[in-house]
Design a protein around this motif. Structure first.
Motif, mmCIF file in Angstrom:
data_model
loop_
_atom_site.group_PDB
_atom_site.id
_atom_site.type_symbol
_atom_site.label_atom_id
_atom_site.label_comp_id
_atom_site.label_asym_id
_atom_site.label_seq_id
_atom_site.Cartn_x
_atom_site.Cartn_y
_atom_site.Cartn_z
ATOM 1 N N PRO A 192 0.822 -1.213 0.000
ATOM 2 C CA PRO A 192 0.000 0.000 0.000
ATOM 3 C C PRO A 192 0.861 1.270 0.000
ATOM 4 O O PRO A 192 1.991 1.281 0.500
ATOM 5 N N GLU A 193 0.286 2.316 -0.548
ATOM 6 C CA GLU A 193 0.873 3.654 -0.470
ATOM 7 C C GLU A 193 -0.089 4.518 0.320
ATOM 8 O O GLU A 193 -1.252 4.667 -0.055
ATOM 9 N N LEU A 194 0.383 5.096 1.421
ATOM 10 C CA LEU A 194 -0.472 5.811 2.359
ATOM 11 C C LEU A 194 -0.056 7.274 2.416
ATOM 12 O O LEU A 194 1.021 7.599 2.917
ATOM 13 N N ASP A 195 -0.892 8.156 1.897
ATOM 14 C CA ASP A 195 -0.593 9.595 1.917
ATOM 15 C C ASP A 195 0.803 9.881 1.375
ATOM 16 O O ASP A 195 1.574 10.649 1.942
ATOM 17 N N GLY A 196 1.135 9.211 0.261
ATOM 18 C CA GLY A 196 2.404 9.458 -0.407
ATOM 19 C C GLY A 196 3.582 8.665 0.114
ATOM 20 O O GLY A 196 4.695 8.800 -0.400
ATOM 21 N N VAL A 197 3.366 7.817 1.117
ATOM 22 C CA VAL A 197 4.451 7.038 1.711
ATOM 23 C C VAL A 197 4.209 5.556 1.459
ATOM 24 O O VAL A 197 3.117 5.044 1.734
ATOM 25 N N THR A 198 5.224 4.860 0.946
ATOM 26 C CA THR A 198 5.115 3.428 0.699
ATOM 27 C C THR A 198 5.159 2.666 2.020
ATOM 28 O O THR A 198 6.024 2.921 2.869
ATOM 29 N N TYR A 199 4.208 1.747 2.205
ATOM 30 C CA TYR A 199 4.148 0.968 3.430
ATOM 31 C C TYR A 199 5.407 0.126 3.573
ATOM 32 O O TYR A 199 6.080 -0.202 2.589
ATOM 33 N N LYS A 200 5.714 -0.277 4.808
ATOM 34 C CA LYS A 200 6.984 -0.932 5.121
ATOM 35 C C LYS A 200 7.101 -2.357 4.593
ATOM 36 O O LYS A 200 8.210 -2.914 4.555
ATOM 37 N N ARG A 201 5.998 -2.985 4.205
ATOM 38 C CA ARG A 201 6.053 -4.368 3.733
ATOM 39 C C ARG A 201 4.835 -4.645 2.862
ATOM 40 O O ARG A 201 3.881 -3.863 2.845
ATOM 41 N N ASP A 202 4.865 -5.778 2.157
ATOM 42 C CA ASP A 202 3.690 -6.136 1.379
ATOM 43 C C ASP A 202 2.661 -6.822 2.277
ATOM 44 O O ASP A 202 2.977 -7.345 3.345
ATOM 45 N N VAL A 203 1.402 -6.777 1.837
ATOM 46 C CA VAL A 203 0.298 -7.332 2.615
ATOM 47 C C VAL A 203 -0.596 -8.135 1.678
ATOM 48 O O VAL A 203 -0.646 -7.889 0.471
ATOM 49 N N SER A 204 -1.301 -9.092 2.229
ATOM 50 C CA SER A 204 -2.294 -9.844 1.463
ATOM 51 C C SER A 204 -3.714 -9.531 1.912
ATOM 52 O O SER A 204 -4.672 -9.979 1.279
ATOM 53 N N ARG A 205 -3.833 -8.758 2.985
ATOM 54 C CA ARG A 205 -5.134 -8.275 3.457
ATOM 55 C C ARG A 205 -4.988 -6.832 3.901
ATOM 56 O O ARG A 205 -3.967 -6.453 4.481
ATOM 57 N N TRP A 206 -6.009 -6.027 3.641
ATOM 58 C CA TRP A 206 -5.947 -4.611 4.045
ATOM 59 C C TRP A 206 -7.359 -4.091 4.229
ATOM 60 O O TRP A 206 -8.275 -4.460 3.487
ATOM 61 N N THR A 207 -7.524 -3.225 5.229
ATOM 62 C CA THR A 207 -8.827 -2.624 5.517
ATOM 63 C C THR A 207 -8.666 -1.147 5.826
ATOM 64 O O THR A 207 -7.759 -0.751 6.574
ATOM 65 N N TRP A 208 -9.532 -0.327 5.227
ATOM 66 C CA TRP A 208 -9.722 1.055 5.652
ATOM 67 C C TRP A 208 -11.158 1.191 6.135
ATOM 68 O O TRP A 208 -12.079 0.634 5.521
ATOM 69 N N TYR A 209 -11.361 1.952 7.205
ATOM 70 C CA TYR A 209 -12.718 2.083 7.730
ATOM 71 C C TYR A 209 -12.881 3.423 8.451
ATOM 72 O O TYR A 209 -11.904 4.041 8.886
ATOM 73 N N ARG A 210 -14.131 3.828 8.583
ATOM 74 C CA ARG A 210 -14.442 5.097 9.224
ATOM 75 C C ARG A 210 -14.390 4.954 10.742
ATOM 76 O O ARG A 210 -14.969 4.038 11.328
ATOM 77 N N HIS A 211 -13.695 5.886 11.365
ATOM 78 C CA HIS A 211 -13.615 5.949 12.825
ATOM 79 C C HIS A 211 -14.933 6.477 13.387
ATOM 80 O O HIS A 211 -15.770 7.032 12.671
ATOM 81 N N THR A 212 -15.111 6.311 14.691
ATOM 82 C CA THR A 212 -16.356 6.753 15.327
ATOM 83 C C THR A 212 -16.469 8.274 15.421
ATOM 84 O O THR A 212 -17.575 8.805 15.536
ATOM 85 N N ALA A 213 -15.344 8.981 15.395
ATOM 86 C CA ALA A 213 -15.344 10.446 15.426
ATOM 87 C C ALA A 213 -14.799 10.992 14.117
ATOM 88 O O ALA A 213 -13.988 10.358 13.463
ATOM 89 N N ASP A 214 -15.244 12.188 13.753
ATOM 90 C CA ASP A 214 -14.749 12.850 12.548
ATOM 91 C C ASP A 214 -13.518 13.680 12.850
ATOM 92 O O ASP A 214 -13.187 13.967 14.025
ATOM 93 N N LEU A 215 -12.828 14.104 11.800
ATOM 94 C CA LEU A 215 -11.713 15.026 11.912
ATOM 95 C C LEU A 215 -12.241 16.435 11.686
ATOM 96 O O LEU A 215 -12.829 16.726 10.632
ATOM 97 N N ARG A 216 -12.030 17.311 12.644
ATOM 98 C CA ARG A 216 -12.478 18.706 12.547
ATOM 99 C C ARG A 216 -11.444 19.494 11.755
ATOM 100 O O ARG A 216 -10.340 19.735 12.256
ATOM 101 N N VAL A 217 -11.782 19.881 10.526
ATOM 102 C CA VAL A 217 -10.810 20.571 9.677
ATOM 103 C C VAL A 217 -11.290 21.987 9.376
ATOM 104 O O VAL A 217 -12.482 22.274 9.311
ATOM 105 N N ALA A 218 -10.319 22.878 9.191
ATOM 106 C CA ALA A 218 -10.601 24.256 8.792
ATOM 107 C C ALA A 218 -10.552 24.305 7.277
ATOM 108 O O ALA A 218 -9.486 24.265 6.675
ATOM 109 N N ARG A 219 -11.727 24.355 6.665
ATOM 110 C CA ARG A 219 -11.760 24.416 5.205
ATOM 111 C C ARG A 219 -12.915 25.259 4.695
ATOM 112 O O ARG A 219 -13.140 25.356 3.495
ATOM 113 N N GLY A 220 -13.667 25.877 5.608
ATOM 114 C CA GLY A 220 -14.785 26.729 5.199
ATOM 115 C C GLY A 220 -14.312 28.095 4.773
ATOM 116 O O GLY A 220 -13.130 28.454 4.858
ATOM 117 N N VAL A 221 -15.253 28.919 4.294
ATOM 118 C CA VAL A 221 -14.921 30.251 3.803
ATOM 119 C C VAL A 221 -14.400 31.112 4.933
ATOM 120 O O VAL A 221 -14.775 30.975 6.097
#
Length: 222
Positions: A192-221
């Protein structure tokens, strides 16, 4: 309340981007626990701004999660170098404009995405030359080969993440897009490549999932 700006990896122009109301601290690239945690614990209600790469942001956001500070921390981002986040989040790519949004923009949460290896995904996750079976929630999104799979947080919120499965064609690529809460893959070994960084090893299984809380970001006007 002001802002704490973390200049990651020798960003020489950081101080020029922010007014005197912001505290600028220089840290190394992808700061870890020993560097990031004391600074995050000392925010005292201030906004946190990261000036660096997507990988720098991911490293700091990981520490925010580990310290259980997601609910009370607003994160702004000023990209340095190539970054997938301005287009994804809808913030300016120009550093000066991004700095204004990071410090004064309205809070607009986006889904917080984790992986089953203990990491986080703030921008784009990539799996190249994949052969296997993948699901987005209950939907089968891949059975066989794909030249590329991309996963991002869903900038519109929704169930959490966006999966793009790309099949290379003779004249043009075929792209299949699915939205859901979780992505699961079983495959022949892939790195996998994660945010521009190559993962440290190869994998045969991988999961991404939504956390219970959101990330509060400053992106409004501003």
């Amino acid at each position: 309340m002001g802002a704490l700006v973390l200049a990651c990896g020798n960003q020489a122009d950081t101080e020029a981007l922010f007014d005197v109301g912001a505290e600028v601290r220089e840290v190394g690239a992808k700061p870890g626990k020993s560097v990031a945690d004391p600074l995050l614990k000392g925010l005292d209600g201030r906004r946190l701004v990261v000036h660096g790469t997507d990988a720098d942001l991911a490293a700091i956001v990981l520490r925010i999660m580990r310290l259980d500070l997601l609910g009370g921390t607003t994160v702004g981002f000023v990209p340095a170098g190539g970054s997938a986040i301005p287009k994804l989040w809808g913030i300016p790519a120009d550093p000066a404009a991004a700095a204004r949004v990071a410090v004064a923009g309205e809070v607009d949460p986006i889904p917080f995405i984790r992986d089953d290896a203990g990491g986080v995904l703030v921008g784009v996750g990539v799996l190249r030359s994949v052969r296997g079976v993948a699901y987005c929630d209950d939907a089968t999104v891949l059975r066989g080969r794909a030249s590329r799979v991309e996963v991002t947080p869903d900038p519109q919120g929704g169930d959490g993440l966006v999966v793009r499965v790309i099949h290379r064609g003779l004249l043009r690529n075929r792209v299949e897009t699915t939205r859901g809460r979780a992505f699961q893959l079983g495959c022949l070994p892939v790195i996998p490549e994660l945010d521009g960084v190559t993962y440290k090893r190869d994998v045969s299984r991988w999961t991404w999932y939504r956390h219970t809380a959101d990330l509060r970001v400053a992106r409004g006007v501003v």
